[in-house]
Design a protein around this motif. Structure first.
Motif, short mmCIF file in Angstrom:
data_model
loop_
_atom_site.label_atom_id
_atom_site.label_comp_id
_atom_site.label_asym_id
_atom_site.label_seq_id
_atom_site.Cartn_x
_atom_site.Cartn_y
_atom_site.Cartn_z
N LYS A 101 -10.84 0.78 13.75
CA LYS A 101 -11.74 -0.39 13.37
C LYS A 101 -13.06 -1.36 13.89
CE LYS A 101 -10.29 -3.62 11.67
NZ LYS A 101 -9.29 -5.33 11.30
N GLU B 84 -10.25 -5.56 4.29
CA GLU B 84 -9.28 -5.29 4.79
C GLU B 84 -7.99 -5.63 3.77
OE1 GLU B 84 -6.67 -5.20 8.65
OE2 GLU B 84 -7.65 -6.75 8.71
N ARG C 268 -1.60 -1.27 6.01
CA ARG C 268 -3.07 -1.50 5.92
C ARG C 268 -3.83 -1.08 5.68
NH1 ARG C 268 -3.85 -4.74 11.49
NH2 ARG C 268 -2.83 -3.36 12.15
N SER D 97 -7.99 -0.03 5.29
CA SER D 97 -9.47 -1.42 5.46
C SER D 97 -10.98 -0.25 5.28
CB SER D 97 -9.56 -1.94 7.04
OG SER D 97 -9.89 -0.15 7.89
#
Length: 366
Positions: free
Chosen positions: A131, A140, A166, A168
């Protein structure tokens, strides 16, 4: 233009252009540093550490006092087991930029070194590091619930995000490729586009596809990373070795097909390709791999089983030319069907490089 090739973490922190990029991200600085990172991948760790330091300094500038600097330096000194570090008060009530710069100078020899050492001993999660490297506004999505969460991507692809995971990705994918960053587990159903490869970065692996469905399990604390293919083909690379191959509209590297998987051992740093434990038919879900064989040549039976599951079954057709099978399969699994066929012709099988190999002496004509 400066030569940043050999810049250290502290050099980057003290550089005006680098700080403008981190704090304000103007187009010209953004383009330069993205291109520089692409050309100098070995500097990615230094950049990530420097970015985090500059951001932390910016966020804390209004609360920073001389006493706090002294206290922080004392704590860092103890942590590094350094007996003595000279400290000269340099901070007055000046602008936040000068204050931050002075703090960098003061803490540069102790704090940055300590932070670098700690980072190497406890490296930041690959997800967070990427990131920081991508350095652009990302969308995200985090699944904090106990069930799965559906995510629709800009290109029409769909991701089923597992709990405690997660994802992103850019608001709009680049023209040359579609890249996403994963921490945890997810099932991907990727819209086909041979001219724009789809890349999933997950811990130490990069999975590249042109359009297919597959599962990735890459939780930060797990010892292994898994990529499991359901339909189509994917190629898997080590993140350190991916390079320019990820941009090419072809699949190279370690290529996986349906019902194959690769397991990356994060301690041993090796990848192992194998069949999944329970292969599933690659036909539409409304169909089953159900077969009725009546005096059917076993070569034909193996071919049907292979086509139904997308699994390569290596067998010597000349040796098996006199072998036949009569059986009806409905609810049996892939391996159960394979076992029954092999028992019927007094053969055995093994798994070699994610393929089934049949061992047999053939069948008598009597």
């Amino acid at each position: 233009m400066k030569d940043y090739t050999n810049y250290t973490t502290s050099d980057l922190i003290l550089d005006d252009s680098f700080r403008r990029w981190v704090l304000k991200n103007p187009p010209d600085e953004s383009n330069f540093w993205k291109e520089w990172l692409t050309a100098n991948p070995g500097q990615s760790e230094n950049v990530a550490i420097a970015r985090q330091f500059v951001q932390n300094m910016h966020q804390a500038h209004e609360l920073l006092t001389e006493e706090e600097i002294q206290h922080e330096l004392s704590q860092l000194t103890k942590a590094r087991e350094v007996k003595e570090i000279a400290f000269t008060p340099v901070l007055n009530r000046i602008s936040w930029l000068k204050q931050a710069m002075a703090a960098v100078v003061v803490l540069g020899l102790a704090g940055i070194l300590y932070y670098t050492i700690q980072t190497k001993l406890n490296p930041p999660a690959a997800y967070e590091l990427r990131k920081s490297q991508w350095g652009e506004a990302l969308v995200e999505i985090e699944n904090e619930g106990t069930g799965q969460k559906t995510v629709d991507l800009p290109d029409g692809s769909q991701v089923t995000l597992f709990p405690k995971s997660r994802l992103s990705y850019p608001k709009a994918f680049a023209s040359a490729q579609r890249a996403v960053n994963l921490s945890g587990g997810a099932f991907f159903n990727v819209t086909k586009n041979p001219k724009r490869p789809f890349l999933v970065y997950a811990n130490e692996l990069v999975t590249k596809v042109l359009g297919t469905s597959f599962t990735i399990r890459a939780f930060d604390k797990d010892a292994k990373v898994e990529v499991i293919v359901k339909t189509g083909k994917v190629s898997v690379f080590s993140a350190k070795e991916a390079g320019a191959e990820t941009n090419a509209p072809v699949l190279s590297g370690l290529v996986l097909t349906p019902n194959q998987q690769v397991v990356f051992d994060r301690k041993e740093l090796n990848m192992k390709k194998s069949l999944v434990s329970l292969p599933e038919p690659i036909a539409p879900e409304t169909q089953k791999a159900a077969f009725t064989f009546t005096n059917t040549p076993v070569n034909e039976a193996f071919d049907k089983l292979s086509n139904a599951y997308g699994v390569t079954i290596v067998h010597d057709t000349s040796v098996l030319k006199n072998c036949e099978i009569s059986a009806e399969f409905t609810d049996e699994s892939f391996y159960e069907q394979l076992d029954l066929i092999c028992k019927a012709i007094d053969a055995r099988y093994g798994t070699v490089d994610a393929q089934i190999v049949i061992y047999s002496k053939g069948c008598s004509t009597n």
